[in-house]
Design an enzyme around this catalytic site. Structure first.
Site, PDB file in Angstrom:
ATOM      1  N   ASP A 213       0.871  -1.165   0.000  1.00 61.63           N
ATOM      2  CA  ASP A 213       0.000   0.000   0.000  1.00 61.63           C
ATOM      3  C   ASP A 213       0.919   1.228   0.000  1.00 61.63           C
ATOM      4  O   ASP A 213       2.108   1.129   0.319  1.00 61.63           O
ATOM      5  CB  ASP A 213      -0.887  -0.017   1.243  1.00 61.63           C
TER       6      ASP A 213
ATOM      7  N   ASP B 283      -0.183   5.138   0.764  1.00 63.55           N
ATOM      8  CA  ASP B 283      -0.436   6.213   1.720  1.00 63.55           C
ATOM      9  C   ASP B 283      -0.504   5.688   3.149  1.00 63.55           C
ATOM     10  O   ASP B 283      -1.297   4.798   3.456  1.00 63.55           O
ATOM     11  CB  ASP B 283      -1.735   6.922   1.366  1.00 63.55           C
TER      12      ASP B 283
END
Length: 222
Positions: free
Chosen positions: A7, A9
Site C-alpha cells: 500500500d 499512503d
C-alpha cells in the site's frame, strides 16, 4: 520468487498523497481554499471511517484539473512530486522496498489513490508495477471524472491483483509466499488473502486486528 505488495499512503509514505494533492491544488490556486478543503477533509474522514464513496470522491478530486491543458497537468504533477512527495520519502520505507528488490521478489504498489497522483510516486520507490484506481478518459484522452474498471479499493484491490497476475499467466499460488504491507483496515480483504500480512504503521483499528490475529506489526515512521 516471492510476491511483495505495498500500500502507499500511510504505509510507504507518512502522508496521504490523495489528500495532499488536494492541498497542493489549493496552494497553486486551482481549487478554492475554503470549499475544497472542507470537502476534501470530509472525504478523508469518510475514508478513515471505512465508508468512502470512491466514485464521488474521484469526481470531486479531479474536477479542479481535468479540463486543463496537458502541459499544465504535466508541470503540476512534476511540482507535486518535487515539493510534496519526494520530501515525504523516508529511509525506512526505501530500505524495505530495496530489500525485497534485492531478494528478487516481484513488486507492486497497490493503492486506492488514482494513477495520475501515484504513478510518479511509485517510480520514486523504483517500483514499475502500479495497481491504482484508473481514471476514465474520453476519446481525446481527457479525464472525465469517472473511474475506469474496478477501483483498487477494499475488495477491489484483491480483484485487481488477481487480474494483474492473470495477465502474466500467473496466480498467487505460483509464489512461495505473498506479503502485503498496509496501514489500514480498508485493506483487510487483501491482507486476509495473502500468506504474510504485515500491519505497517497501523492505525488503532488495524493494530487491534493484527494483535488479535498474531500478524507482525512494522513501524517505518516515528
Amino acid at each position: 520468487m516471492r510476491l511483495a505488495l505495498f500500500d502507499l499512503d500511510g504505509t510507504l509514505l507518512p502522508i496521504d498523497s490523495d489528500h495532499a494533492f488536494g492541498e497542493f491544488l489549493i496552494a497553486i490556486g486551482w481549487a478554492d481554499a475554503d470549499d475544497y478543503r472542507r470537502r476534501n477533509d470530509a472525504f478523508y474522514e469518510q475514508y478513515k471511517a471505512e465508508r468512502l464513496d470512491i466514485d464521488a470522491y474521484v469526481d470531486f478530486c479531479t474536477a479542479p484539473w481535468r479540463d486543463r491543458p496537458a502541459h499544465e497537468l504535466t508541470a503540476a504533477q512534476a511540482r507535486f512530486v518535487d515539493e510534496v512527495a519526494r520530501p515525504a520519502l523516508r529511509e525506512g520505507a526505501l530500505d524495505l522496498v530495496r530489500r525485497h528488490r534485492e531478494a528478487g521478489d516481484l513488486l507492486a504498489v497497490v493503492t486506492a489513490t488514482n494513477e495520475f497522483v501515484t504513478r510518479p510516486i511509485a517510480r520514486l520507490f523504483g517500483i514499475d508495477t502500479l495497481i491504482a484506481t484508473e481514471l476514465e478518459r474520453d476519446g481525446e484522452g481527457r479525464v472525465t471524472g469517472a473511474i475506469r474498471g474496478t477501483p483498487s479499493f477494499r475488495e477491489g484491490k484483491t480483484a485487481r491483483v488477481h487480474d494483474w497476475l492473470r495477465s502474466q499467466g500467473r496466480g498467487l499460488d505460483d509464489f512461495g509466499s505473498q506479503v502485503f504491507y498496509s496501514d489500514s483496515t480498508n485493506d483487510l480483504p487483501l491482507l486476509e488473502h495473502v500468506s504474510h500480512p504485515v500491519a505497517t504503521n497501523p492505525g488503532p483499528a488495524l493494530e487491534a486486528v493484527a494483535v488479535e490475529r498474531g500478524w507482525p506489526i512494522l513501524r517505518l515512521f516515528a
